[in-house]
Design an enzyme around this catalytic site. Structure first.
Site, PDB file in Angstrom:
ATOM      1  N   HIS A   1      44.618  38.062  44.664  1.00 32.76           N
ATOM      2  CA  HIS A   1      45.515  39.005  43.997  1.00 32.76           C
ATOM      3  C   HIS A   1      45.822  40.152  44.940  1.00 32.76           C
ATOM      4  CE1 HIS A   1      42.357  42.057  42.226  1.00 32.76           C
ATOM      5  NE2 HIS A   1      42.010  41.646  43.415  1.00 32.76           N
TER       6      HIS A   1
ATOM      7  N   CYS B   1      43.354  47.541  48.528  1.00 32.25           N
ATOM      8  CA  CYS B   1      43.506  46.472  47.523  1.00 32.25           C
ATOM      9  C   CYS B   1      44.959  46.185  47.160  1.00 32.25           C
ATOM     10  CB  CYS B   1      42.697  46.786  46.269  1.00 32.25           C
ATOM     11  SG  CYS B   1      40.927  46.718  46.564  1.00 32.25           S
TER      12      CYS B   1
ATOM     13  N   HIS C   1      44.335  39.762  48.841  1.00 34.81           N
ATOM     14  CA  HIS C   1      42.925  39.463  49.129  1.00 34.81           C
ATOM     15  C   HIS C   1      42.365  38.620  47.995  1.00 34.81           C
ATOM     16  CE1 HIS C   1      42.752  42.994  46.505  1.00 34.81           C
ATOM     17  NE2 HIS C   1      41.503  42.644  46.199  1.00 34.81           N
TER      18      HIS C   1
ATOM     19  N   HIS D   1      38.703  37.097  45.661  1.00 31.76           N
ATOM     20  CA  HIS D   1      37.349  37.333  45.149  1.00 31.76           C
ATOM     21  C   HIS D   1      36.788  36.035  44.600  1.00 31.76           C
ATOM     22  CE1 HIS D   1      37.783  41.725  45.110  1.00 31.76           C
ATOM     23  NE2 HIS D   1      38.972  41.559  44.547  1.00 31.76           N
TER      24      HIS D   1
ATOM     25  N   ASP E   1      41.394  29.573  38.552  1.00 36.32           N
ATOM     26  CA  ASP E   1      40.676  29.125  39.738  1.00 36.32           C
ATOM     27  C   ASP E   1      41.654  28.718  40.840  1.00 36.32           C
ATOM     28  OD1 ASP E   1      38.251  28.635  41.150  1.00 36.32           O
ATOM     29  OD2 ASP E   1      38.510  26.487  40.799  1.00 36.32           O
ATOM     30  N   HIS E   2      41.469  29.302  42.017  1.00 36.93           N
ATOM     31  CA  HIS E   2      42.307  29.071  43.189  1.00 36.93           C
ATOM     32  C   HIS E   2      43.778  29.374  42.909  1.00 36.93           C
ATOM     33  CE1 HIS E   2      38.610  27.211  44.555  1.00 36.93           C
ATOM     34  NE2 HIS E   2      39.067  27.418  45.777  1.00 36.93           N
TER      35      HIS E   2
ATOM     36  N   GLU F   1      34.302  41.418  39.939  1.00 35.03           N
ATOM     37  CA  GLU F   1      35.013  41.090  41.175  1.00 35.03           C
ATOM     38  C   GLU F   1      34.049  40.869  42.327  1.00 35.03           C
ATOM     39  OE1 GLU F   1      38.021  43.925  42.222  1.00 35.03           O
ATOM     40  OE2 GLU F   1      39.410  43.126  40.725  1.00 35.03           O
TER      41      GLU F   1
END
Length: 117
Positions: free
Chosen positions: A13, A22, A26, A28, A65-66, A107
């Site tokens: 995100h 941020c 990037h 997490h 996810d991903h 996160e």
């Protein structure tokens, strides 16, 4: 009683309404914790862990996810992710004996949010 189930997903995100590092793209490895409050039913369970895992996987994990979370949530802060998860799960997890109590979104190992609707 409080029933607890943990999940994990990897996602990217960037925070478009934030000024700092941020705001750049990037990722997490998120930890999601879903908590239900209730009393054991006739089977002796607040909620079946297998059913809970299936519901959260279908409604949240498979989407997140991903993924690039900005495609799902405009400003995907931990706070906004927690609200999204709450709204996606609240009605489907409500039973006569229990309800969604709390959602945690982590996160990192040291930074997270708790949301109770």
């Amino acid at each position: 009683m409080i029933l607890i189930k943990e999940f994990e997903f990897d996602a990217a995100h960037n925070l478009i309404h934030y000024h700092g590092k941020c705001e750049r793209l990037h990722g997490h490895t998120y930890k999601l914790v879903v908590k239900l409050e209730g009393e054991p039913d006739h089977e002796g369970m607040v909620f079946d862990f297998v059913e809970l895992k299936k519901i959260v996987k279908e409604r949240i994990i498979d989407k997140f996810d991903h993924a690039y979370l900005n495609d799902i949530i405009e400003q995907p802060t931990a706070e906004n992710i927690a609200v999204y998860v709450w709204n996606a799960l609240y009605d489907v997890l409500k039973r006569d004996n229990c309800r969604l109590y709390e959602v945690e979104v982590w996160e990192t190992k040291t930074s997270g949010i708790v949301y109770r609707g």
